[in-house]
Design a protein around this motif. Structure first.
Motif, PDB file in Angstrom:
ATOM      1  N   ASP A 137     -29.748   8.888   4.015  1.00  0.00           N
ATOM      2  CA  ASP A 137     -29.723   8.894   2.551  1.00  0.00           C
ATOM      3  C   ASP A 137     -28.374   8.455   2.004  1.00  0.00           C
ATOM      4  N   LEU A 190     -21.518  25.128   5.092  1.00  0.00           N
ATOM      5  CA  LEU A 190     -22.353  24.647   3.993  1.00  0.00           C
ATOM      6  C   LEU A 190     -22.033  25.374   2.698  1.00  0.00           C
ATOM      7  N   PRO A 210     -19.733  29.538  -4.590  1.00  0.00           N
ATOM      8  CA  PRO A 210     -19.231  28.207  -4.244  1.00  0.00           C
ATOM      9  C   PRO A 210     -20.351  27.177  -4.332  1.00  0.00           C
ATOM     10  N   LYS A 211     -19.961  25.957  -4.598  1.00  0.00           N
ATOM     11  CA  LYS A 211     -20.968  24.902  -4.675  1.00  0.00           C
ATOM     12  C   LYS A 211     -21.467  24.587  -3.272  1.00  0.00           C
ATOM     13  N   VAL A 212     -22.757  24.678  -3.099  1.00  0.00           N
ATOM     14  CA  VAL A 212     -23.342  24.490  -1.773  1.00  0.00           C
ATOM     15  C   VAL A 212     -23.162  23.037  -1.324  1.00  0.00           C
ATOM     16  N   PHE A 213     -22.820  22.880  -0.058  1.00  0.00           N
ATOM     17  CA  PHE A 213     -22.638  21.552   0.528  1.00  0.00           C
ATOM     18  C   PHE A 213     -23.904  20.723   0.320  1.00  0.00           C
ATOM     19  N   GLY A 214     -23.705  19.495  -0.112  1.00  0.00           N
ATOM     20  CA  GLY A 214     -24.855  18.619  -0.278  1.00  0.00           C
ATOM     21  C   GLY A 214     -25.508  18.733  -1.639  1.00  0.00           C
ATOM     22  N   ARG A 215     -24.940  19.571  -2.512  1.00  0.00           N
ATOM     23  CA  ARG A 215     -25.488  19.673  -3.858  1.00  0.00           C
ATOM     24  C   ARG A 215     -24.593  18.955  -4.860  1.00  0.00           C
ATOM     25  N   ASN A 216     -23.547  18.325  -4.341  1.00  0.00           N
ATOM     26  CA  ASN A 216     -22.693  17.541  -5.230  1.00  0.00           C
ATOM     27  C   ASN A 216     -23.445  16.289  -5.618  1.00  0.00           C
ATOM     28  N   GLU A 246     -15.763   1.047   2.512  1.00  0.00           N
ATOM     29  CA  GLU A 246     -15.096   1.495   3.737  1.00  0.00           C
ATOM     30  C   GLU A 246     -14.471   0.290   4.406  1.00  0.00           C
ATOM     31  N   ASN A 247     -13.231   0.424   4.703  1.00  0.00           N
ATOM     32  CA  ASN A 247     -12.474  -0.650   5.351  1.00  0.00           C
ATOM     33  C   ASN A 247     -12.602  -1.973   4.610  1.00  0.00           C
ATOM     34  N   SER A 306     -28.432  18.024   0.212  1.00  0.00           N
ATOM     35  CA  SER A 306     -29.183  19.174   0.700  1.00  0.00           C
ATOM     36  C   SER A 306     -30.623  18.725   0.963  1.00  0.00           C
ATOM     37  N   ALA A 352     -20.620   1.984  -0.713  1.00  0.00           N
ATOM     38  CA  ALA A 352     -19.407   2.626  -0.231  1.00  0.00           C
ATOM     39  C   ALA A 352     -18.369   1.575   0.116  1.00  0.00           C
ATOM     40  N   TYR A 397     -23.355  13.434  -5.139  1.00  0.00           N
ATOM     41  CA  TYR A 397     -22.886  12.277  -4.379  1.00  0.00           C
ATOM     42  C   TYR A 397     -24.056  11.363  -4.165  1.00  0.00           C
ATOM     43  N   HIS A 398     -23.768  10.126  -4.068  1.00  0.00           N
ATOM     44  CA  HIS A 398     -24.824   9.157  -4.285  1.00  0.00           C
ATOM     45  C   HIS A 398     -25.172   8.463  -3.024  1.00  0.00           C
ATOM     46  N   ASN A 399     -26.347   8.059  -3.132  1.00  0.00           N
ATOM     47  CA  ASN A 399     -26.882   7.168  -2.172  1.00  0.00           C
ATOM     48  C   ASN A 399     -26.026   5.917  -2.209  1.00  0.00           C
ATOM     49  N   ILE A 400     -25.691   5.379  -1.054  1.00  0.00           N
ATOM     50  CA  ILE A 400     -24.879   4.178  -1.117  1.00  0.00           C
ATOM     51  C   ILE A 400     -25.655   3.065  -1.789  1.00  0.00           C
ATOM     52  N   ASN A 401     -26.942   3.253  -1.923  1.00  0.00           N
ATOM     53  CA  ASN A 401     -27.705   2.209  -2.594  1.00  0.00           C
ATOM     54  C   ASN A 401     -27.376   2.159  -4.076  1.00  0.00           C
ATOM     55  N   GLU A 444     -21.178  13.500   1.413  1.00  0.00           N
ATOM     56  CA  GLU A 444     -21.994  14.683   1.662  1.00  0.00           C
ATOM     57  C   GLU A 444     -23.461  14.303   1.777  1.00  0.00           C
ATOM     58  N   VAL A 445     -24.036  14.647   2.907  1.00  0.00           N
ATOM     59  CA  VAL A 445     -25.478  14.455   3.051  1.00  0.00           C
ATOM     60  C   VAL A 445     -26.148  15.392   2.052  1.00  0.00           C
TER      61      VAL A 445
END
Ligand code: SF4
Ligand code: SF4
Lengths: 338, 438
Positions: free
Chosen positions: B257, B377, A319-325, A337-338, B251, A335, A327-331, B248-249
């Motif tokens: 971040d 995780l 499985p893909k490890v959490f946090g390895r997607n 939101e609302n 890793s 994001a 996904y981007h820095n909001i910078n 997702e924070v």
């Protein structure tokens, strides 16, 4: 309060579900099929069930003593192997066949690899295939069920899948029975191994395991689903030559295999996506053997083949490890939101 | 109620009913307080007092020794009788300041509250740091550090953690019921420091009264309260952010971040006290519970109160205690004795007897995949553990062993009762040791 305090690292609590609980639930789930088989095949079935269970338990105990390991009878896995083996044998199996199968299952199927958890192949299926190759005559003399009190002499008969294979080979057409006998298949009024005879009883046990969350839906669903789709595809191509999906589903050992043997945790993938691949592989191979192979039934071979592929499947379905997607820095992507 | 959550996790029995209806009570003043210099993540504080000194309640008795560190304050007035190693809840003998209470409980007269509206974010942050405020959910990370994101990290959301997903613990629950306005005030201050408007409070749906209470209090502040599915570890930062925002924070990364700062509800309340009243962090709410305690309670406890004193306040133990846990049963620490003091990270104190402890011998892994399904995780605990057992740390590392947050879900769920998280800790240690060597 100066008695001995236990020091241990967290967590300090446990779910309470143990290996024994899992095994016990599987045994309960197999009971309907056992009871029904005794109803249909009488004392013969009971004898095979008892011989196999006792044979497996004894062999396990002897292995533990010889290898000087702690006694593992109480984990329940040997008993399950015994019951599953019995359910995979013809009711007319001679006593020595049942015992020989039990010894094979526990020794070659499991203990040579180091016992529970280490065997790559389902022990009961290993034994079944060894028996099938070594004693083809005894392993394929099926009797048609004679419900208790409905007469004493069992008649030899072909299984629905066997009948189909012969008929298709001889005439290129399905036998007439393949279009009719569904209610019989459902309640088990057909020739076959002890545990194959009732789709309904097996299904009941399988649903119990799902409900108790002992097994997850992935393998049964993908196995049965792919048999329906893949088998159904052939049926759509030529319904005179290939049986319909319901026939596939209800005859032979498919349900028993899908709920009880393809879900054997030790020999199947550990990840969810791996389980789906495993089930689909079993389904495709089962249909191919049934329709084109040398044996009428392909469930055992399919599961064993996929058991063999399990380490590979596990390797490629991490499985893909959490946090390895990515996904981007909001910078980078503000994001919303609302 | 629309409930959000994350993928994975486990459902331990929440066991909160013994204490969740008990209002917070003030714990009386013990004769002696043992205040360790290390009660937070980061460098230990440096003692400013010596034996014989007289101190006021709230007086700084040890100063922060680095940026990631906080000062420590006297939690009552009295005389310092020793600065010496004492039993710390972590099981080691660590330096602590021992104060003999004078019974007066006099606040330091120089402490004064301020009106946050008159002060800048930087000034408020300094006050929070001076007040010794740390994450009170148990992680004890200095709050001012979390409130100091580097220039290049844009923060768009302040998340307030009222999840309290550990079984037995009800301290945050009671605080939300009884002091929601103070929490909201603290949140307003945190928002001012961060310059962030968007705020979400996450609370597990097994506390509907707290959700209602917080939603009501939050309405005037434009603060949104979101119900979360009851599941452990819903309160872990990464899982909370995933559930509430779907982010997702990364890793090895931090919530900042991805634009988020998470603070616990008790921390928010402590921030309000620190700013409005000028009172540093000298007390906290602790749930004392567990099957072996005579009466479960939520006590407002001075930092440094010996654990044995807390148990006395709860009527002692019903039967012989075999295990003492500080914190919750999933991530808490077992204690060597009740001589250790309550510290800033003490969210709970749980007593168990012999009969409450399930002791099942570990069997072989049956590859059931339950640990894989439970790992928040998405690691393969069984696989990493078997590599670690064989000493194959490179393979363990390749399977992301270092990502493990030691939540314990895998060990909790394993039917073979294998010590998975314990083995993973060992693997992490092995990997890091190897890195240091090379
Ligand atoms: S302790 Fe580590 S491996 Fe186990 S479930 Fe938690 S994060 Fe996953
Ligand atoms: S939960 Fe335990 S038995 Fe199941 S796969 Fe994980 S380690 Fe093996």
């Amino acid at each position: 309060m100066d008695n001995q305090l236990y020091m241990s690292s967290s967590p300090h609590v446990h779910s309470g579900e143990t290996t024994q609980d899992i095994m016990r639930a599987v045994i309960y789930a197999l009971l309907p099929a056992c009871v029904l088989s005794i109803y249909y095949f009488g004392l013969e079935a009971l004898l095979v069930l008892l011989l196999c269970t006792a044979g497996c338990l004894t062999t396990e105990a002897v292995c533990c003593v010889l290898s000087k390991r702690a006694m593992t009878l109480s984990d329940g896995s040997a008993a399950i192997t015994g019951i599953l083996l019995a359910l995979n044998l013809p009711a007319s199996s001679p006593w020595w066949l049942a015992l020989f199968g039990s010894i094979i299952a526990v020794t070659i199927g499991k203990q040579v690899f180091g016992g529970l958890g280490h065997n790559p192949f389902n022990p009961a299926l290993v034994a079944r295939v060894v028996l099938l190759i070594s004693f083809p005559v005894q392993m394929t003399s099926w009797t048609s069920p004679t419900p208790l009190g409905h007469g004493l002499d069992a008649l030899t008969a072909a299984t629905p899948l066997g009948e189909m294979k012969t008929s298709v080979m001889l005439t290129g057409q399905l036998p007439a029975s393949a279009h009719s006998g569904f209610s019989d298949y459902l309640i088990g009024n057909m020739a076959g191994s002890i545990g194959e005879v009732s789709a309904l009883a097996v299904l009941l046990g399988g649903l119990y395991l799902l409900k108790k969350k002992v097994i997850t839906w992935e393998i049964p669903a993908s196995y049965l689903g792919s048999v329906i789709l893949f088998g159904g595809m052939f049926w759509l191509i030529d319904s005179q030559r290939y049986p319909d999906p319901l026939f596939h589903l209800l005859t032979g050992g498919l349900l028993l295999g899908a709920f009880f043997m393809a879900t054997d945790m030790v020999t199947t993938p550990i990840t969810r996506s791996g389980m789906l691949i495993f089930g689909v592989g079993c389904g495709v191979i089962t249909v191919l053997i049934r329709l084109f192979g040398g044996y009428p039934e392909g469930v055992s071979f399919a599961i064993l083949l996929m058991n063999g592929a399990t380490p590979l499947i596990d390797r490629y379905t991490r499985p893909k490890v959490f946090g390895r997607n990515p996904y981007h820095n909001i910078n980078q992507t503000p994001a919303q939101e609302n | 109620m629309n409930q959000k959550t994350f993928v994975g996790g486990v459902h331990p029995a929440d066991s909160k009913h013994d204490s969740d209806t008990k209002p917070i009570e003030a714990c009386p003043l013990p004769e002696q307080l043992i205040i360790p210099l290390s009660q937070h993540i980061g460098a230990p504080a440096e003692a400013l007092v010596k034996a014989g000194d007289l101190v006021f309640k709230g007086q700084t008795i040890a100063k922060a020794s680095a940026f990631v560190s906080v000062p420590i304050h006297a939690s009552t007035s009295g005389q310092v009788i020793a600065v010496e190693p004492r039993l710390h809840p972590c099981g080691k003998m660590l330096p602590a300041i021992v104060i003999e209470a004078d019974g007066e409980d006099h606040w330091d007269p120089s402490l004064e509250g301020i009106d946050p509206a008159q002060w800048t974010g930087d000034e408020l942050r300094q006050r929070i740091s001076d007040a010794g405020i740390v994450g009170m959910g148990g992680a004890t990370f200095p709050t001012h550090v979390k409130l100091s994101p580097p220039e290049d990290k844009l923060i768009d959301t302040l998340m307030i953690n009222g999840v309290e997903c550990e079984p037995y613990l009800t301290a945050d629950h009671r605080l939300m019921l009884e002091q929601s306005d103070k929490i909201m005030d603290g949140i307003d201050i945190l928002r001012r420091v961060l310059g962030v408007k968007h705020t979400i409070v996450g609370i597990e749906s097994n506390k509907p009264d707290a959700i209602a209470c917080m939603a009501k209090a939050g309405a005037n502040h434009g603060i949104q309260v979101q119900a979360l599915e009851v599941k452990y570890p819903q309160g872990a930062e990464k899982q909370l952010i995933d559930a509430l925002l779907g982010r997702e924070v990364p890793s090895a990364g931090l919530p900042m971040d991805i634009g988020v700062v998470v603070q616990n509800v008790a921390t928010a309340a402590a921030v309000s006290d620190a700013i409005r009243l000028g009172r540093p962090l000298v007390e906290r709410v602790v749930t004392i519970s567990g099957p072996a305690v005579a009466e479960a309670k939520n006590l407002r406890v001075r930092i440094g109160t010996p654990l044995s004193f807390l148990v006395q306040q709860c009527g002692g133990n019903k039967y012989e205690v075999s295990k003492i846990i500080m914190g919750g049963p999933m991530m808490g620490q077992s204690q060597l004795s009740l001589d250790a003091p309550a510290v800033r990270g003490t969210s709970g104190l749980l007593l168990f007897g012999e009969k409450d402890l399930a002791k099942i011998e570990a069997g072989p892994c049956i590859r059931c995949g339950r640990c894989v399904g439970a790992c928040p995780l998405h690691l393969l605990p069984a696989t990493i553990a078997s590599y670690a057992t064989l000493g194959m740390f490179d393979e363990a590392e390749a399977h992301s062993a270092l990502d493990c947050m030691e939540c314990g879900c895998c060990t909790y769920i394993c039917p073979a009762t294998r010590p998975l998280v314990q083995t993973l800790r060992h693997a992490k240690g092995g990997i890091l040791a190897k890195r240091r060597r090379s």
